[in-house]
Write a protein that holds these residues in place. Sequence first.
Motif, PDB file in Angstrom:
ATOM      1  N   THR A  56     -66.721  16.101  23.517  1.00  0.00           N
ATOM      2  CA  THR A  56     -66.426  17.199  22.589  1.00  0.00           C
ATOM      3  C   THR A  56     -66.013  16.594  21.254  1.00  0.00           C
ATOM      4  O   THR A  56     -65.012  15.884  21.184  1.00  0.00           O
ATOM      5  CB  THR A  56     -65.266  18.073  23.114  1.00  0.00           C
ATOM      6  OG1 THR A  56     -65.635  18.564  24.393  1.00  0.00           O
ATOM      7  CG2 THR A  56     -64.979  19.225  22.176  1.00  0.00           C
ATOM      8  N   GLU A  57     -66.827  16.838  20.229  1.00  0.00           N
ATOM      9  CA  GLU A  57     -66.512  16.295  18.913  1.00  0.00           C
ATOM     10  C   GLU A  57     -65.975  17.398  18.023  1.00  0.00           C
ATOM     11  O   GLU A  57     -66.601  18.447  17.906  1.00  0.00           O
ATOM     12  CB  GLU A  57     -67.766  15.718  18.265  1.00  0.00           C
ATOM     13  CG  GLU A  57     -68.093  14.333  18.734  1.00  0.00           C
ATOM     14  CD  GLU A  57     -69.243  13.743  17.964  1.00  0.00           C
ATOM     15  OE1 GLU A  57     -69.235  12.527  17.744  1.00  0.00           O
ATOM     16  OE2 GLU A  57     -70.148  14.499  17.566  1.00  0.00           O
ATOM     17  N   VAL A  58     -64.839  17.143  17.399  1.00  0.00           N
ATOM     18  CA  VAL A  58     -64.234  18.149  16.540  1.00  0.00           C
ATOM     19  C   VAL A  58     -63.834  17.497  15.221  1.00  0.00           C
ATOM     20  O   VAL A  58     -63.225  16.424  15.217  1.00  0.00           O
ATOM     21  CB  VAL A  58     -62.988  18.770  17.211  1.00  0.00           C
ATOM     22  CG1 VAL A  58     -62.363  19.827  16.324  1.00  0.00           C
ATOM     23  CG2 VAL A  58     -63.353  19.369  18.561  1.00  0.00           C
ATOM     24  N   ALA A  59     -64.217  18.146  14.117  1.00  0.00           N
ATOM     25  CA  ALA A  59     -63.814  17.651  12.811  1.00  0.00           C
ATOM     26  C   ALA A  59     -62.533  18.362  12.405  1.00  0.00           C
ATOM     27  O   ALA A  59     -62.439  19.586  12.503  1.00  0.00           O
ATOM     28  CB  ALA A  59     -64.908  17.922  11.786  1.00  0.00           C
ATOM     29  N   LEU A  60     -61.540  17.604  11.981  1.00  0.00           N
ATOM     30  CA  LEU A  60     -60.285  18.188  11.525  1.00  0.00           C
ATOM     31  C   LEU A  60     -60.144  17.913  10.033  1.00  0.00           C
ATOM     32  O   LEU A  60     -60.278  16.774   9.595  1.00  0.00           O
ATOM     33  CB  LEU A  60     -59.109  17.563  12.283  1.00  0.00           C
ATOM     34  CG  LEU A  60     -59.199  17.660  13.811  1.00  0.00           C
ATOM     35  CD1 LEU A  60     -58.077  16.877  14.465  1.00  0.00           C
ATOM     36  CD2 LEU A  60     -59.152  19.111  14.247  1.00  0.00           C
ATOM     37  N   GLY A  61     -59.904  18.947   9.277  1.00  0.00           N
ATOM     38  CA  GLY A  61     -59.826  18.827   7.827  1.00  0.00           C
ATOM     39  C   GLY A  61     -58.727  17.865   7.394  1.00  0.00           C
ATOM     40  O   GLY A  61     -57.768  17.618   8.125  1.00  0.00           O
ATOM     41  N   ARG A  62     -58.892  17.325   6.217  1.00  0.00           N
ATOM     42  CA  ARG A  62     -57.982  16.320   5.682  1.00  0.00           C
ATOM     43  C   ARG A  62     -56.516  16.777   5.697  1.00  0.00           C
ATOM     44  O   ARG A  62     -55.631  16.056   6.128  1.00  0.00           O
ATOM     45  CB  ARG A  62     -58.423  16.004   4.249  1.00  0.00           C
ATOM     46  CG  ARG A  62     -57.442  15.228   3.429  1.00  0.00           C
ATOM     47  CD  ARG A  62     -57.654  13.773   3.621  1.00  0.00           C
ATOM     48  NE  ARG A  62     -56.735  13.016   2.798  1.00  0.00           N
ATOM     49  CZ  ARG A  62     -56.381  11.777   3.077  1.00  0.00           C
ATOM     50  NH1 ARG A  62     -56.864  11.190   4.132  1.00  0.00           N
ATOM     51  NH2 ARG A  62     -55.564  11.129   2.289  1.00  0.00           N
ATOM     52  N   SER A  63     -56.266  18.012   5.231  1.00  0.00           N
ATOM     53  CA  SER A  63     -54.872  18.442   5.119  1.00  0.00           C
ATOM     54  C   SER A  63     -54.247  18.574   6.504  1.00  0.00           C
ATOM     55  O   SER A  63     -53.085  18.245   6.707  1.00  0.00           O
ATOM     56  CB  SER A  63     -54.778  19.760   4.345  1.00  0.00           C
ATOM     57  OG  SER A  63     -55.639  20.713   4.926  1.00  0.00           O
ATOM     58  N   LEU A  64     -55.034  19.028   7.466  1.00  0.00           N
ATOM     59  CA  LEU A  64     -54.542  19.137   8.841  1.00  0.00           C
ATOM     60  C   LEU A  64     -54.292  17.739   9.413  1.00  0.00           C
ATOM     61  O   LEU A  64     -53.253  17.480  10.033  1.00  0.00           O
ATOM     62  CB  LEU A  64     -55.565  19.904   9.691  1.00  0.00           C
ATOM     63  CG  LEU A  64     -55.247  20.077  11.166  1.00  0.00           C
ATOM     64  CD1 LEU A  64     -53.923  20.799  11.344  1.00  0.00           C
ATOM     65  CD2 LEU A  64     -56.353  20.856  11.863  1.00  0.00           C
ATOM     66  N   ALA A  65     -55.247  16.829   9.157  1.00  0.00           N
ATOM     67  CA  ALA A  65     -55.140  15.470   9.702  1.00  0.00           C
ATOM     68  C   ALA A  65     -53.895  14.764   9.161  1.00  0.00           C
ATOM     69  O   ALA A  65     -53.288  13.942   9.838  1.00  0.00           O
ATOM     70  CB  ALA A  65     -56.385  14.660   9.370  1.00  0.00           C
ATOM     71  N   ARG A  66     -53.498  15.111   7.946  1.00  0.00           N
ATOM     72  CA  ARG A  66     -52.308  14.489   7.366  1.00  0.00           C
ATOM     73  C   ARG A  66     -51.033  14.957   8.052  1.00  0.00           C
ATOM     74  O   ARG A  66     -50.041  14.245   8.097  1.00  0.00           O
ATOM     75  CB  ARG A  66     -52.231  14.813   5.877  1.00  0.00           C
ATOM     76  CG  ARG A  66     -52.733  13.676   5.006  1.00  0.00           C
ATOM     77  CD  ARG A  66     -52.134  13.759   3.631  1.00  0.00           C
ATOM     78  NE  ARG A  66     -52.585  14.995   2.989  1.00  0.00           N
ATOM     79  CZ  ARG A  66     -53.373  15.012   1.915  1.00  0.00           C
ATOM     80  NH1 ARG A  66     -53.762  13.901   1.371  1.00  0.00           N
ATOM     81  NH2 ARG A  66     -53.740  16.157   1.385  1.00  0.00           N
ATOM     82  N   GLU A  67     -51.073  16.216   8.571  1.00  0.00           N
ATOM     83  CA  GLU A  67     -49.878  16.776   9.214  1.00  0.00           C
ATOM     84  C   GLU A  67     -49.715  16.301  10.657  1.00  0.00           C
ATOM     85  O   GLU A  67     -48.633  16.389  11.219  1.00  0.00           O
ATOM     86  CB  GLU A  67     -49.976  18.309   9.252  1.00  0.00           C
ATOM     87  CG  GLU A  67     -49.756  18.988   7.926  1.00  0.00           C
ATOM     88  CD  GLU A  67     -49.990  20.483   8.035  1.00  0.00           C
ATOM     89  OE1 GLU A  67     -50.122  20.995   9.169  1.00  0.00           O
ATOM     90  OE2 GLU A  67     -50.048  21.140   6.987  1.00  0.00           O
ATOM     91  N   ILE A  68     -50.841  15.877  11.252  1.00  0.00           N
ATOM     92  CA  ILE A  68     -50.794  15.536  12.673  1.00  0.00           C
ATOM     93  C   ILE A  68     -50.274  14.115  12.872  1.00  0.00           C
ATOM     94  O   ILE A  68     -50.763  13.181  12.243  1.00  0.00           O
ATOM     95  CB  ILE A  68     -52.196  15.673  13.307  1.00  0.00           C
ATOM     96  CG1 ILE A  68     -52.641  17.124  13.231  1.00  0.00           C
ATOM     97  CG2 ILE A  68     -52.196  15.179  14.751  1.00  0.00           C
ATOM     98  CD1 ILE A  68     -54.031  17.371  13.788  1.00  0.00           C
ATOM     99  N   THR A  69     -49.257  13.975  13.718  1.00  0.00           N
ATOM    100  CA  THR A  69     -48.740  12.648  14.012  1.00  0.00           C
ATOM    101  C   THR A  69     -49.400  12.130  15.279  1.00  0.00           C
ATOM    102  O   THR A  69     -49.567  12.880  16.236  1.00  0.00           O
ATOM    103  CB  THR A  69     -47.214  12.700  14.277  1.00  0.00           C
ATOM    104  OG1 THR A  69     -46.656  13.714  13.464  1.00  0.00           O
ATOM    105  CG2 THR A  69     -46.580  11.375  13.999  1.00  0.00           C
ATOM    106  N   VAL A  70     -49.789  10.873  15.261  1.00  0.00           N
ATOM    107  CA  VAL A  70     -50.456  10.312  16.428  1.00  0.00           C
ATOM    108  C   VAL A  70     -49.734   9.059  16.889  1.00  0.00           C
ATOM    109  O   VAL A  70     -49.018   8.407  16.134  1.00  0.00           O
ATOM    110  CB  VAL A  70     -51.925   9.934  16.135  1.00  0.00           C
ATOM    111  CG1 VAL A  70     -52.694  11.135  15.646  1.00  0.00           C
ATOM    112  CG2 VAL A  70     -52.012   8.791  15.148  1.00  0.00           C
TER     113      VAL A  70
END
Lengths: 80, 633
Positions: A56-70
Amino acid sequence: MVVALSEVPSDERVELVDVPDDECRARLLRLGLLDGSVECRRRIRNGPVVVRRRGTEVALGRSLAREITVERAPRDGAPQ
Amino acid sequence: MRATEGADRGLGSGDAETSVALVGAPNAGKSALFGRLTAEYADVSNYPGTTVETTAAALGSLRLSDTPGVHGISSFSEAERVTRTAVLEADAVVNVVDATQLGRDLFVTLQLTDMGVPTVVALNMMDEAEADGVAIDVDALESALGVPVVPTVAVTGAGVDKLRDRLPEASAPESTPIDSYYDALPDGVDATRAEKTLLVEGDEPTARRVGVPGLATDGGDAPLAAVGEREAVYRERRTRVRSIVDDVERVAASERAPEERLGDLLLRPATGIPIALALLAAVFYVMGVVVAQRVVGYAEGVLFARYYTPAVEGVVAGLLPASGWAAPVEFLLVNDNLGLATVTVRYTLGVLLPLVVAFYLVIGTLEDAGVLPRLAVVTDRGLGRIGLSGRAVVPLIVGMGCVTMAVVSTRMVGSRRERLITTALLGLAIPCSAQIGVISGLLAELGVVWWGGYLAVLLGVLGTAGVALDRTLPGRRDALIEQLPRLRLPRPTNVARKTANRTAAFLGEAAPLFGATAAAVSTLDYVGALDAVVGALRPLTAALGLPASFGRVLVLGLIRRDFAAAGMTDLALSASQTFVGLVVVTLFVPCILTMAMVLRERGARSALLVWVGSWATAFAVGGGVAAVLEVIA
């Protein structure tokens, strides 16, 4: 090591540990992207991050990706 | 108590017409299955989110409806609301599961069984799963889920008969782990099991409808108390999904498929952006050059100008008496601006029809191949600067072919807010190919510096308007969470059928709307209202330093954009006047067909915003440019 998803280089495996927005978290949870590690398939410079789990491939927008901690998985073999 | 709740659902319940809904993830094959199960054909494509409304057809004595693809039953988007309502109203559900995406799609399956909705699972795309080296133990899956599971390949029809046969077996387990969460609900809630499940998941529309005290929010301000509950329910459900998948699925190590390598190329900016540009150039070439100019040019200039129009004018003149009451009727039917029998027919069949067919062919092919979401990903960064996500790339490019069709394609763009921004930008600053043709002719006479100036002004307006709308419109930009479908070779029969269906549906709606608009404008023209408008425009044209005859150009532009540009070729204007005129004409209101589409797609308020905004921007920017040119000169 804990960083933002937007900082993770392509091809690395990470675990999405914190998605601050309730609705986004629910949506990613449903897709199974919060079940263990995902592959950061491609990070487009200053653009979206494409993550993958079991095909399952999902693209996450830049602003969302910045908020997500990994959490970055330790690399196999030699530690950097 | 719970036993009685199930009694009014299910296929055995029967006196009133029994309804079955097809539910599943975007791109799982619902529409293809819908087409196989019924005689009707629903739009099938490889672009998630193409079904925005439910389509229904008869399946024997049942009524089968296709729903927008979702990853869960909730209310996060317009599509989800439509599907949630369909699920709550249906007597049973066929849950379409993509066999290659079992771990993703079983979430919806378990949600449906938690809700107590009688379900049959169609385990679709079994061929692709096999090719991927994925083996699924169907019997084990059936007993784990507690509902019938039928393997299918919707595009070839394999397994579809079996699915039809097993429909009456649709069922839901008596109880599921969700039951323990119902305790959190206030006592005495009068709700079905489906509604209770949605309530513990914090679904606001359900809370409002059921009217739960303490759960429903009156003003809609305080979030539903159950958000924490939703997370717990979702996590518990994911745990069940994982354990089922671990039990029933075996994945053999497989080589990287060629389409995966192509997918990589599309996502890598170094290769993806050139590929995207090449695709967009191809779209523009087909839409803007081949169809909008050559095909339409031939249809209008030869078929209609030489044969159709003179013939119709002859017939009308022959049928109607030369004077008295017949004059207004004749004007309505054959006037040169928007005659119902002449120009309106010419626009509909000679202009719109070729453009619509071409548009749906191009979009259908890209959809079928699964390319569009990837284009959205590579262009997301650039479009983010003007308040849009990458999903808006297709409408903006199609707009350079035909703004009318681009307005239709804004359906692909996520939220309402984003659709409005895209529509506004299209109406404002994207010249359509018909206009580009005439404009480049006029600019070519002026020289390359003016060309650059023209482009700079347009891009400036596009950027400024985008940023301004993004800042002022309520709500916030949608986070991009875009599922990427796998790449496939487009199937020509599928694309052709889809094009035929969509074209017929589109013209069926657009033609009467356009006819009515044309009749209204012709009436205004006949009573002299259009001339009054030209008169009223005089102060404005004077402020721009343009002659009064430019007002006539603008009035033509209300009807069709390239008419305005073409009208300018007849005026004797200086270089700077031509430049100002071109800027105004480009930014001016969209053509009457586009406005009819904006009205249909976005509603009266948005249409008014686009229309008035175009007037204001055209004159403000035109005035500014005129002032700057005066200072320079």
